[in-house]
Every structure is written in structure tokens, then in C-alpha cells.
Scaffold this active site. Structure first.
Site, PDB file in Angstrom:
ATOM      1  N   TYR A   1      -4.056  14.144   5.801  1.00 55.99           N
ATOM      2  CA  TYR A   1      -2.865  14.984   5.901  1.00 55.99           C
ATOM      3  C   TYR A   1      -2.969  16.027   7.013  1.00 55.99           C
ATOM      4  O   TYR A   1      -2.010  16.747   7.276  1.00 55.99           O
ATOM      5  CB  TYR A   1      -2.591  15.677   4.573  1.00 55.99           C
TER       6      TYR A   1
ATOM      7  N   ASP B   1      -9.974   3.360  -7.063  1.00 54.88           N
ATOM      8  CA  ASP B   1      -9.177   2.209  -7.488  1.00 54.88           C
ATOM      9  C   ASP B   1      -9.347   1.924  -8.971  1.00 54.88           C
ATOM     10  O   ASP B   1      -8.394   1.573  -9.670  1.00 54.88           O
ATOM     11  CB  ASP B   1      -9.496   0.969  -6.647  1.00 54.88           C
TER      12      ASP B   1
END
Length: 366
Positions: free
Chosen positions: A135, A238
Site C-alpha cells: 500500500y 491462505d
């Protein structure tokens, strides 16, 4: 009379509609609890389209200056364009004000239809690092002078075999990781939470996500005997998505890197009925800016039917932050009763109230 001045940004899209409705709830709750003895003085500041119209820029210096001066604010959603246009204003505000902890509580409200069997098992707090990771906006387009130069350096000095590509940089630092972990532990102690889970992809990104995991453990171990009640573990990112569906009650506080936290907060929100129900806070050492977790909702044809719950509950977090816990509890309990009775906006209830009708029901249930 005790007066507290709080800044607000209406936001784009559905922002002005839900901000007006949320303020009606917040002000009514203040009057209900304090009978005029305490009052919030709202001061509007500007970002997004309204700022462009007024100042010619989406994020005026005056907005940053006032937030640094007053130290507390709440905002509606701001538009982020995809692939072009100005950079994310949400990210810019977080970085300019060093609002390094993005805190998102995700908890089921009875009466809401959910796509999962047992949404009531979800009661988590996500602590997402807010100022670094991908970001940071350090990236270059494929075939640009910068990306080609970086590829030449990587291939020549580090033996990579890259061709033409867009390139992005992912910084993860010890300092910023550790201050987030300290804030998560302090929150856990204050709120009597029982467990912190570090979410990372350290098996692949060993020196960014892997070090995020290592530094979090170092902070935890440094607290010594202050946190005997607090358990800690870690999980690959995940697998976290799978476990959140299969065993949601195993999790309490999740501490994540910036991108993982963005993904996970939306996924967790879906399990309780959607992002329109989840509040958010961006908190630094000196400044706090509260916001809904959803976007500007351009797909809503009639913004007067928009769901203001996320923004109203972000205000609840703000009231807790400034110590107005009676107001926070009143609003939270009233929202729960309103929804349980079947009254809500169209995305939640078949009774399909407008935004104004919904907030009037919340106030009625005080």
C-alpha cells in the site's frame, strides 16, 4: 456543559446520505444519555469530490492540519479509482497522519441472514498494519523507464531472470510491526481478549511476512508476566481463510500485514452478512480517524436506501475511544434490537426500510 469538537468528512457516493443519518443517531443518543449536559460540536472538513469542488484538490492540506490539531474524526467512504486517477485517499490519510493500526471488529448481529451455518461463532478483532506493505504505492508500470532500470539492476546484481514487467515494492519494517503488536496486546489486556493469532505468508515471503511473524513474537515475549491469560499462535494466510470458515470460534484477535488484513476483514465480514455491518478505526499514537469498512457503493441506484450500520457502529467505536461508553452501548444494543425485530435496510431485511426509516427505528428503540 462539556463540549467535544469532532471533525467529519461526508465522503463520496452514499457518504453524505449515511453520514446525515448516522449523525441523527449519534446526536439523539447523546441527548438521551446526557440530557444536554454533554454535547458534540461537529466540524466538517473535506476530502474526495467535495474537496475537489471546493479546493481543487482531493485532499487539502487544511484537512490534514485540522486532523492533527483536533486529533479525532470520522469519515464516510471515499472513492478510489482503479488503474488511474489520484491515489487512494484512505491510504493517504493513514500515511499522512501515521494511523498505523486499522482495527476492525467483526461480530454477528442476531437476525441477519448469513451465507454460513453458524455466523454467531465469529467474534474477532482484526489488527491490520496500516502504513506499509504494498500500500506504500511504490510501483512502476511495465516498460516504464523506472521498471526497466530496476529489472536491469535485479538481473545483473542479483541473478534474477526478469523480462518486461510492472514492478512493486513491499516494505515490512521491524519498527512498524512491533508498534502494531504492542497496540494489539494492550487492546487484548484492556478488553480481556484471550488469544492473538499472527497471520502471515512467511513460508514464501521469508524476509517480509516471515519477519512480521518473528517481530510479533518478540514483542509478545517482551511483555513477560503481564499477559499470563493471553495465548499466542500464528497461521499461514491462505490457511487462515479456510480456518475462518471451518473453525471461526478458534480465533479472537488477528494481527496482519496490510494486504492480508484487507482481504481477511472483507472475507470475515461476508460471513456475518457483509461489509455494511462492520465498523472500522484507524488509530495512531495521537490521532484517531473512524470510518465504515465499505466503499462508496456506486451500484446502489437510490442512495436513500443505503445501509448506514457500518458508519453508525464506527461512531460507537469513536464513543468508546473518548470514554462515552453509555452512549456506545445504547446505540449498539438498539441496533441489535432493531435488526432482531426485522427492521433494516434492503440488504439486510425483506421489510426494506429506507435509510431514514431505519435510523428512526434505532432511535425509537432507545
Amino acid at each position: 456543559m462539556e463540549k467535544i469538537q469532532i471533525l467529519y468528512i461526508e465522503g463520496d457516493g452514499i457518504g453524505p446520505y449515511i453520514m446525515k443519518s448516522a449523525m441523527k443517531v449519534w446526536n439523539s443518543a447523546m441527548d438521551f444519555i446526557y440530557k444536554g449536559k454533554k454535547k458534540i460540536i461537529w466540524k466538517e472538513i473535506y476530502a474526495g469530490k467535495k474537496a475537489i469542488e471546493k479546493f481543487g484538490t482531493p485532499l487539502p492540506e487544511e484537512t490534514i492540519k485540522l486532523l492533527k490539531e483536533f486529533k479525532i474524526g470520522i469519515k464516510g467512504p471515499l472513492e478510489t479509482q482503479v488503474g488511474s486517477g489520484y491515489r487512494s485517499l484512505n491510504v493517504a490519510l493513514r500515511q499522512e497522519l501515521d494511523l498505523y493500526a486499522c482495527i476492525r471488529p467483526v461480530k454477528y448481529i442476531k437476525g441477519i441472514n448469513s451465507p454460513v451455518k453458524n455466523p454467531e461463532k465469529i467474534d474477532i478483532i482484526i489488527f491490520r498494519e496500516n502504513t506499509e506493505d504494498v500500500y506504500c504505492g511504490i510501483e512502476w508500470e511495465e516498460n516504464s523507464e523506472e521498471s526497466n532500470e530496476l529489472i536491469r539492476i535485479l538481473n545483473k546484481k542479483f541473478g534474477t531472470n526478469l523480462n518486461k514487467a510492472s514492478i512493486g515494492i513491499k516494505p515490512i519494517s521491524e519498527y512498524k510491526t512491533k508498534r502494531l503488536m504492542r497496540k494489539a496486546i494492550e487492546y487484548a489486556i484492556k478488553k480481556n481478549r484471550k488469544k492473538i493469532t499472527i497471520v502471515h505468508k512467511g513460508n514464501i515471503m521469508k524476509y517480509t511476512e516471515g519477519n512480521f511473524r518473528k517481530w510479533c513474537y518478540e514483542v509478545f515475549n517482551g511483555f513477560n508476566n503481564q499477559i499470563n491469560h493471553l495465548e499466542i499462535n500464528d497461521i499461514i494466510a491462505d490457511n487462515m481463510f479456510q480456518q475462518l470458515l471451518l473453525n471461526p470460534s478458534n480465533f479472537d484477535i488477528l494481527i496482519t500485514t496490510n494486504l492480508n488484513g484487507d482481504y481477511l476483514s472483507d472475507a470475515a465480514s461476508a460471513q456475518i452478512g457483509g461489509v455494511g455491518l462492520v465498523p472500522g478505526a484507524n488509530i495512531g499514537d495521537k490521532i484517531a480517524l473512524f470510518e465504515p469498512t465499505h466503499g462508496t457503493a456506486p451500484g446502489i441506484k437510490n442512495p436513500e436506501m443505503a445501509n448506514p450500520t457500518s458508519l453508525i457502529l464506527s461512531g460507537v467505536m469513536m464513543f468508546e475511544y473518548i470514554g462515552f461508553n453509555e452512549v456506545a452501548n445504547l446505540i449498539k444494543n438498539s441496533i441489535e434490537k432493531t435488526i432482531l425485530d426485522g427492521y433494516a435496510t434492503i440488504d439486510i431485511s425483506p421489510k426494506a426500510l429506507s435509510t431514514n426509516e431505519y435510523v428512526d427505528k434505532i432511535i425509537e428503540n432507545f
